[in-house]
Every structure is written in structure tokens, then in C-alpha cells.
Design a protein around this motif. Structure first.
Motif, mmCIF file in Angstrom:
data_model
loop_
_atom_site.group_PDB
_atom_site.id
_atom_site.type_symbol
_atom_site.label_atom_id
_atom_site.label_comp_id
_atom_site.label_asym_id
_atom_site.label_seq_id
_atom_site.Cartn_x
_atom_site.Cartn_y
_atom_site.Cartn_z
ATOM 1 N N GLU A 1 -9.607 -14.917 -24.863
ATOM 2 C CA GLU A 1 -10.795 -15.741 -24.611
ATOM 3 C C GLU A 1 -11.969 -14.879 -24.174
ATOM 4 N N ARG A 2 -11.725 -13.906 -23.320
ATOM 5 C CA ARG A 2 -12.803 -13.027 -22.858
ATOM 6 C C ARG A 2 -13.415 -12.258 -24.037
ATOM 7 N N SER A 9 -12.393 -13.405 -32.642
ATOM 8 C CA SER A 9 -13.475 -14.285 -33.102
ATOM 9 C C SER A 9 -12.953 -15.618 -33.623
ATOM 10 N N GLU A 39 -8.335 -19.768 -30.988
ATOM 11 C CA GLU A 39 -8.377 -21.139 -30.508
ATOM 12 C C GLU A 39 -6.947 -21.576 -30.206
ATOM 13 N N ARG A 77 -13.284 -13.075 -27.182
ATOM 14 C CA ARG A 77 -13.974 -14.020 -28.073
ATOM 15 C C ARG A 77 -15.363 -14.337 -27.541
ATOM 16 N N ASP A 78 -15.444 -14.565 -26.252
ATOM 17 C CA ASP A 78 -16.738 -14.923 -25.667
ATOM 18 C C ASP A 78 -17.719 -13.760 -25.698
ATOM 19 N N GLU A 79 -17.199 -12.551 -25.524
ATOM 20 C CA GLU A 79 -18.098 -11.393 -25.579
ATOM 21 C C GLU A 79 -18.563 -11.130 -27.009
ATOM 22 N N GLY A 80 -17.659 -11.337 -27.976
ATOM 23 C CA GLY A 80 -18.013 -11.200 -29.387
ATOM 24 C C GLY A 80 -18.347 -9.791 -29.823
#
Length: 929
Positions: free
Chosen positions: A752-753, A624, A627, A755-758
Motif C-alpha cells: 500500500e505504501r 500500481s 488492491e 502504491r501510494d507513493e507511485g
């Protein structure tokens, strides 16, 4: 990142310096033990030189006759307790023998024992108290031993030979009291070990030899324990969890069985044969040739001591001594099985001890009748007391084994029992046929020449131990060397077969139940930690809590129950699971070892007396907050940008759902990596191709526009109440010609995947073994874990070119993770060797000695090539050089270069593998232990 590229000589020097400091610290804390041992050696060498120059006879070197002391004692009593001249001087001479040994072999053995005992006592008692305990117990033990010998002399006044026994002590008597005193200042585990091993050894010598010096040693040990208890005061430490009556009962019975097993061997090897159990030792071990001496005694001797004297002082030949070795090994194997809770060992012990009782009854009650002397006359000459001395110990012990049979829960497979029993029966028939055939074929080797019926009647005695067999009147005896071989080989071969069968019956083995595996797989999805999914792999056995809501995966190797991480299932049961599993292991006589556990479980175990050792750091990323901004993310951004420029991308799938062509390429990449390794592929907590096929394991691979798979990673799920809350990196491979930065790209894309799914809480990069360890962290001042971690650091430096411990650590640091130490926890530091062997076998079950040697030979030459390349890459200021350096750190984590040429030519394109480095760390942990 400059610390990652420190030259090999600097790292080695640093690690060696730390170990040298550890050695100096150990010497300072054991100065008394080392100086005493060295002084003992020097004093003995000087005394031997003086003896040689003065030509002192050997008879005067070994001590004074016991009669010199006992005659003074008698005079003292006759004169109202007045001290007679010369007694003090002789007692001082006796104390001097505490420092003098009779020969080089005894000096070596005694020096080793003195060093070991004082190394145990000195840190617990301190130097002053160690010296005081040694002197008090040695002087008091010598005086008490003389009183015991005086009592024996009064009770057995007809033992005139007992008065001629040389009275001397040895250096062990000087320090044994310090050892038992130190037991009061030890934890429960060490106190039990000191008492069990110490008193078992001393009682064995006292019962089977009756040497006056052994009475002094036993008295010194008792006095030392009393002194230690007075100094310490009441012992209030609570019993360790899992150590209950069944555990203690088995260990006590195992110790008694060991005494009974070694008794005949001790009796045979001792010059003095005057112990309470000496008749039992002679009965089961060596014995005189035939019954002529007993018959003669019964006819002419009026003293009621024929049976007591019979065989007590006869010398033992080398042939007789050798014939004892295999039966003794059989009894020791049974004792080992009793100690470890084997049901078959308990049953075998009952049979063998029952056989001893039957043979004693036959000899003492039936043989006198066959000799024509009559049972009544045999009773008058001491047959009944001798029968009781010989028959009661094994009879009582067999009864105890039967009474506590429920304490032996470890059963052997019925099929293995049936096969072993068949082998023993076939072995008996084969050896019997061999004996009858040889005797019939070569009757001239015996006198008188035997017939077949005579050989058949003599056959049963060929399987009895020497002492028993020689007590029955032989129908014929060996006349030639051939006859001697025939007579002795039959029993030797048969008992050797029995020994092999017993060892096969008592091998540690736990049957794998597929139903348990399915149940464990279901529990993994209810709760666990970052590495819990490894418990689903092949080779694990499972313990389940009483509720069935949690479990622990483990495997038994070398008597060690080695867990695969900690408990899983219901988190509320984790703490109780630690103690219940501990108890379960002790019931089965295994030593539990929790491997790769985190701090909460480690703290709970340490609070209950366990020892912990940090073996690495787990790197955890929070998706989460992921970066890639800032200078410290330069390598990661470069890897992502390069993927766009080079036109390759990532695909998320499972192995089974991936196209067949992708599966084939992943297999080829893995095989290519394995071929470059000097060691076989590792297992245990290291996933391979088989583990990829689980449909719950995610597969993230990089593929270019032509469909070529460039690199692959696998990710294991972590569940909470059926929902995935995290992913842990496991399998990691890439082609040798893959672009630099391919691993950075795949790990970054996974972050990244997520993070995007959360939907998940963490992404674990697994452990960075033997790197980033902090010897001062969580050790609470313990010296042993610090020394072990320093040794591990040296091993990591030496093994760097093969597995890249530090390179892996700094490679993971690129992703700015949080570090969480992982530990190995064990209750018994004395079993570090077993723990090491268990971990090595778990990771490398198929390792061959030749492979290990080849791997070690390849390490040193490859190191300088590789580190030079690392240093060159690191100091470059260009972005391309930075990429090369980053990929080099990645690639070095799993590559064992077959030769320096490959290392130099392929420095920029070695296949990478995180799990391999992780395995190496575990392997080196065990080897150092």
C-alpha cells in the motif's frame, strides 16, 4: 489452497514414485551397460567355479606366455607369411581373457569401470554402435598389441625374461574403444575429459609397466577413437567461451605431472617391469639394496645391458612400497596445483624435477668412477641410454613448466610462503638432529657400528626416495627393527611436513579488497535486478568488467566460483559479462556457477552449452495495481482489519534511524527465532541482523500501543541509474506470541505504501524455493535436470516441517504475485558434488555434523503433528480459523521444531522467517546434487 495441505504420506509417495520412474527411465536408457556388467560378474563366478572343480593351476588362469605368440609370429615371417597351426586358436584364447579376471578384487574394479564406461558410451552411441565399437576395437587392439610386443622382442632380444611374461587381457580392453568412440559424439567438455583421463591412465600403464595387455588397451582406445570419428564425421562444434590455450596447457601439464608422480607407484605394484619409463620409475621408487648387483654385472656381463636390466625385475617389499606413498602424495599435490594454475606448484615442480636430473647425472656418471670400473666401461654397458631415459623426461617437463610459467597466475600470499619455507627448514633440522642422535645413541642397531661422521655422511640419503638412496653404496645398514625404523622414519616425517606445507600453500583463497567492495557498492546503485543488493554483503569477492561499468560478486569454495545472483551495473554489459567472467574463472582453474539468475541470463548460458536447474520461483507484486478486493484477498483484508481492532500499526524506517528500544526488540526477536532452530543461522543470500544496518535497507515493523515490536520485515532496494525502482523482501521475523496474520499485515502495508507513493515498478517477495517448480519447463528434454528436480521435490517434502517450502509458497500466493523462475547454471555436470558442497558451505559455513544429525532426527516426528494442525485449520469454515491457518502457513516457513512437544504446543505461534526457508532450499539443492 488445498494443495498446500496434502498429507505427508501422499506427498512422499508422489515424490518417491517420480524418482522410481526416473530410475526406470535410466535403466531403460542404460540397459546395455547394466546387463553387460551383470553378465561379466556371473560369467566370472561360473568360470572360477569350474577352475576350482577342475583344479586348474593359477599359472594357467592368468594367460599364456608371450613367447607362444611371438614364436608363431617368427615362424610366420620365416615361411613367407603362411599362417601356422595353432596361432588362431591362441588368439581366440587371448580374446576370451577379455571376459575373465584373475580374482575378486580385480572383478570388482573391472566391473565398476565397465559399468562407468558403458554408461558414458551407450547414450551417445546407441546400443548397436556401442557393441560394434567394443568388438572392433578389442579385436583390433589385441592384434596391434601383439605386433608392438613383437617389435619390442626384436629390438631387445636379450630380454629373455620378457618372453616369459603372461599375455592376457581384461574386460576394460573390451569397452575402452567404445569410450573413446563416444568422445566424438560428446560436447567439447566431455570429449576433453574422456581423452585426458583415458589416455593419461593408459599411457601411465604402458610407460611404467610395459605389460603386453596395456599395449592392447592403448591400441584399442586409438582404434575406437578412429571408428568414432569415422561414424561422426567432421566435428564442428565451437569451443566453449573461456576455454583457451592457457587452460588447456595447464591441464596437459597437470596430466603429465600426474603420470610422473604415479609412475614409481605403478612400477612398484606391477608384476611386469618392461616399460620405457620403468627405469625412471625404479630410480625414483623402489630399488635393490646397494650397488653390488650393478658392480657384479659390470665385471662379468659382456652384454651392454647392465643398467637396463638393473632393478627391472626385482621384487618390491612392503616396506619399500609404503615408503613411496608420502613422496607420491607430494608429487600429486604438485600436480593438482599445476592443474589449477598455482604458481607455487609450478616452481616446486621445477625444483623436484631438477633434483631428479641432478641425481641421475651423479649416479650414472659419477658412481661408476667411485666403483673403480671407470666411466668408459659404464658407457659401454648402457649408462648413457639409461641416463637419457631417466633424466630427459623430468628435464623436458621442467623446461615446459618454466616456458609456460605465465599460465600459472594464482599466487600464494608471500607471508604464507615465508612461514611454510621456515617450517620446512625447521623440519629438516629437526629430523636430521633426530637421526644423528638416534644413530649415535644406538650404534648396535646397525652394522658395522657407525660413528658420528659416518652417520653425517649417510644423512643426505635418508631424504632421498628409496630407489635413489639404495643406488649409492651405504656406509652401514640396519641390523635390528629399531635401526630399520630410524632409517625410514626420517625421510617419511620430512616429506610429510613438505606435503602439509604444500597443501597449505595451494589452498583456494582470494583476498578481499575493501576498495573493490566500495566500487561494487557504487555499481549496485547504477543498475541491477531484484536480488542484486545481496552482492553488497560480507563474504563476496568481485570481478569487474574491462570497462569497470559492471561487476559480478562471487566466492570460491571447493574450486567452484559461486556467484551471488548475476551481473550488476550497466545492463548493456550483462551478456558479455557472463562470458568474460567464465573466461576469468577458467584462467584461475575455477568452475563458474551462476546462482539464482533469471531466465534471460539462463537462456544465454544454456545456448552456450551450460546446464540449468530451476531452484524456485520469485514472487513479484506490481504496487500500481495493488488492491484487496474479492474472495481471494480475504486473508489479507482480515489481517489489515485485525491490526485496526488490536491497535497496532506499522512504522517505516531504517535500523539505524529506529529508536534504540525498537532496535533492541528486533535483536531479541531474531535471537529468539535462532534459539528455536536446530541448524545455525544461514548466510550467503540470507540477510541477518548485520545486513539490516545498511542505511539503504528499509525496515517495516509492526508496533502496538505499548511500544512492543510484534514483527519486522526488511526490504532491499533495486536501483536503476541511481533511482530506486523496486524493493525486495529479505529479513522477516515475529514474536512467538504475535497476533495471527502479522506478516500478511506488514507485506500488505508495504504494498500500500509503495502504491501510494507511485515511484517504484515492483515489489518482490523473493524466491519461494523448492516449491512451484516445473520439471518440464525450460529443460528442453534434458534428463539430468528433471531427475535432479524430482529429487529436490522429495527433499522438499521431507524437510517441510523444518522449513515449510510449500507453506511458504502458498503463503506468498495470497498476494496474487506473478511467478518468475530462478535458476542455478553450471557448465560441467560432472562437478555437481563440488557445486553442492560449495552451496552448502556458502549457506552454512559454521554447520557442525552433530547439528545436522540433530536436525534430521527432529524432522519426522514433528511432521505429522504439524500437518495435522494445518489440515484442521484449513478445513475450518470460520474466519478465525482462516486467520490461524494463514498465520500457520506463515509461521511454518522458518521453524525447525526442536521436538514434537514444542511443535504441538506452539503450532499457532512459531516465529516466521522467509530467508530461512530460502536458505534451506539452496542447501537441499546442493545436497541432492
Amino acid at each position: 489452497m488445498s494443495a498446500a495441505h496434502v498429507g505427508p504420506s501422499t506427498m512422499e509417495k508422489s515424490a518417491i514414485s517420480v524418482l522410481v520412474d526416473d530410475l526406470k527411465h535410466w535403466l531403460r536408457s542404460h540397459m546395455l551397460a547394466v546387463s553387460t556388467t551383470l553378465t561379466l560378474i556371473v560369467v566370472n563366478l561360473i568360470v572360477w567355479l569350474v577352475y576350482a572343480l577342475l583344479r586348474v593351476p593359477k599359472a594357467r588362469r592368468t594367460g599364456q606366455p608371450l613367447s607362444d605368440f611371438l614364436s608363431h609370429s617368427s615362424s610366420t615371417l620365416q615361411h613367407g607369411g603362411a599362417r601356422q597351426p595353432g596361432l588362431i586358436e591362441q588368439f581366440i584364447k587371448l580374446l576370451i581373457s577379455l571376459f575373465i579376471t584373475v580374482g575378486p578384487l580385480q572383478l570388482i574394479a573391472d566391473s565398476a569401470l565397465v559399468l562407468l564406461i558403458l554408461c558414458i558410451a551407450e547414450p551417445r552411441l546407441g546400443r548397436r554402435r556401442t557393441i560394434e565399437a567394443s568388438l572392433i576395437s578389442a579385436i583390433g587392439g589385441a592384434a596391434a598389441g601383439l605386433l608392438i610386443c613383437f617389435g619390442i622382442h626384436q629390438l631387445q632380444s636379450h630380454w629373455t625374461w620378457f618372453m616369459r611374461v603372461p599375455m592376457s587381457l581384461n574386460p576394460v580392453v573390451l569397452v575402452v574403444g567404445a569410450l573413446t568412440a563416444a568422445g566424438s559424439f560428446s560436447n567439447l567438455l566431455w570429449r576433453r575429459r574422456i581423452n585426458l583421463i583415458g589416455y593419461t591412465s593408459l599411457i601411465l600403464l604402458v610407460l611404467y609397466t610395459g605389460n603386453p595387455g596395456n599395449y592392447c588397451a592403448l591400441a584399442a582406445a586409438l582404434i575406437g577413437q578412429l571408428v568414432g570419428r569415422i561414424w561422426h564425421g567432421p566435428i564442428t562444434d565451437r569451443a566453449l567461451a573461456g576455454r583457451r590455450s592457457s587452460y588447456e596447457t595447464r591441464h596437459l601439464l597437470g596430466a603429465i605431472s600426474t603420470v610422473l608422480a604415479l609412475g614409481p607407484l605403478v612400477t612398484a605394484s606391477s608384476k611386469v617391469k618392461a616399460g620405457v619409463f620403468t627405469p625412471l620409475g625404479m630410480f625414483m621408487g623402489p630399488g635393490p639394496a646397494g650397488t653390488d648387483h650393478l658392480s657384479s654385472c659390470l665385471k662379468t656381463n659382456t652384454a651392454a645391458s647392465c643398467y637396463a636390466q638393473y632393478g627391472l625385475t626385482r621384487p618390491v617389499s612392503a616396506t619399500t612400497f609404503i615408503s613411496l606413498l608420502v613422496p607420491t602424495a607430494v608429487m600429486l599435490a604438485v600436480s593438482w596445483g599445476i592443474y589449477h594454475g598455482r604458481r607455487v606448484a609450478a616452481m616446486t615442480s621445477m625444483v623436484l624435477n631438477g633434483l631428479t636430473v641432478v641425481l641421475a647425472l651423479v649416479y650414472y656418471l659419477l658412481v661408476p668412477i667411485t666403483l673403480g670400473e671407470g666411466l668408459a666401461k659404464a658407457v659401454r654397458h648402457g649408462a648413457i641410454p639409461s641416463l637419457l631415459v631417466i633424466a630427459l623426461p623430468p628435464l623436458i617437463f621442467a623446461y615446459c613448466i618454466g616456458h609456460y610459467l605465465r599460465y600459472f597466475p594464482v599466487r600464494t600470499k608471500p607471508s604464507r610462503l615465508r612461514i611454510g619455507s621456515l617450517v620446512i627448514v625447521i623440519g629438516w633440522f629437526a629430523t636430521a638432529a633426530f637421526y644423528l642422535f638416534c644413530v649415535t645413541l644406538s650404534p648396535g642397531s646397525f652394522k658395522p657400528q657407525p660413528t658420528f661422521n659416518m652417520a653425517l655422511a649417510e644423512l643426505p640419503t635418508r631424504y632421498l626416495t628409496n630407489g635413489v638412496a639404495n643406488r649409492f653404496r651405504p656406509r652401514f645398514s640396519a641390523r635390528t627393527f629399531t635401526g630399520l625404523v630410524i632409517n625410514n622414519s626420517v625421510g617419511f616425517i620430512f616429506w610429510f611436513i613438505v606435503l602439509i606445507v604444500l597443501l597449505s600453500w595451494m589452498r583456494s583463497s582470494v583476498l578481499q579488497n575493501e576498495d573493490e567492495r566500495l566500487k561494487a557498492n557504487a555499481l549496485v546503485e547504477t543498475g541491477g535486478e531484484s536480488m542484486t543488493f545481496m552482492t553488497t554483503w560480507e563474504g563476496n569477492n568481485y570481478w569487474f568488467s574491462s570497462t569497470g561499468h559492471s561487476a559480478i560478486a562471487y566466492r570460491v569454495l571447493h574450486g567452484i566460483a559461486l556467484t551471488t545472483t548475476g551481473p550488476f551495473g550497466d545492463p548493456d554489459e550483462y551478456i558479455s559479462d557472463l562470458h568474460e567472467f567464465w573466461h576469468y574463472c577458467t584462467e584461475h582453474s575455477w568452475s563458474p556457477v551462476f546462482y539464482s539468475v533469471h531466465k534471460p541470463q539462463r537462456d544465454e548460458l544454456v545456448a552456450h552449452g551450460w546446464t540449468s536447474l530451476e531452484v524456485g520461483s520469485e514472487m513479484v507484486v506490481t504496487p500500481s495495481t495493488w488492491e484487496t478486493r474479492g474472495k481471494k484477498w480475504q486473508d489479507i483484508r482480515t489481517a489489515i482489519n485485525k491490526a485496526k481492532k488490536s491497535n497496532y500499526h506499522d512504522e517505516l524506517s531504517t535500523f539505524n534511524d529506529a529508536p534504540w528500544d525498537v532496535q533492541s526488540q528486533i535483536v531479541a526477536i531474531s535471537e529468539q527465532w535462532a534459539e528455536l532452530k536446530a541448524l545455525p543461522e544461514m548466510k550467503f543470500t540470507l540477510g541477518g541482523l548485520d545486513e539490516l544496518r545498511d542505511p539503504r535497507v528499509a525496515l517495516l515493523y509492526a508496533i502496538d500501543a505499548e511500544g512492543t515490536v510484534l514483527g519486522v520485515t526488511s526490504w532491499m532496494p533495486t536501483y536503476r541509474e541511481g533511482k530506486v525502482v523496486g524493493w525486495t523482501l529479505d529479513f522477516m521475523r515475529h514474536r512467538t506470541d504475535a497476533p495471527n496474520g502479522i506478516m500478511e499485515f506488514l507485506i500488505a502495508r508495504m504494498a500500500e505504501r509503495l502504491r501510494d507513493e507511485g515511484e517504484v515498478e515492483f515489489m518482490s517477495l523473493s524466491a519461494a524455493p523448492l516449491a512451484g517448480m516445473n520439471p518440464e519447463r525450460d529443460n528442453q528434454g534434458e534428463t539430468t535436470p528433471q531427475i535432479l528436480q524430482h529429487a529436490l521435490q522429495l527433499v522438499a517434502d521431507l524437510m517441510e516441517p523444518a522449513y515449510g517450502f510449500k507453506s511458504l509458497f502458498f503463503f506468498k500466493k495470497k498476494f496474487q504475485p506473478s511467478e518468475h523462475p530462478v535458476y542455478i547454471c553450471y557448465p560441467d555436470p560432472a562437478q555437481l558434488v563440488q557445486i553442492g558442497l560449495a552451496v552448502v558451505q556458502a549457506y552454512l559455513p559454521d554447520l557442525k555434523a552433530s547439528q545436522a544429525l540433530d536436525a534430521l532426527k527432529s524432522l519426522r516426528p514433528a511432521k505429522s503433528e504439524k500437518d495435522n494442525a494445518d489440515s484442521t485449520n484449513h478445513t475450518s469454515e470460520k474466519n478465525k480459523a482462516k486467520e490461524a491457518s494463514a498465520d500457520k502457513a506463515n509461521g511454518s516457513t522458518a521453524t525447525a521444531e526442536p521436538s514434537p512437544m514444542i511443535a504441538a504446543a506452539d503450532a499457532q505461534k512459531q516465529p516466521a522467517d522467509l530467508p530461512a526457508a530460502q536458505a534451506a532450499a539452496s542447501t537441499e539443492t546442493s545436497e541432492t546434487n
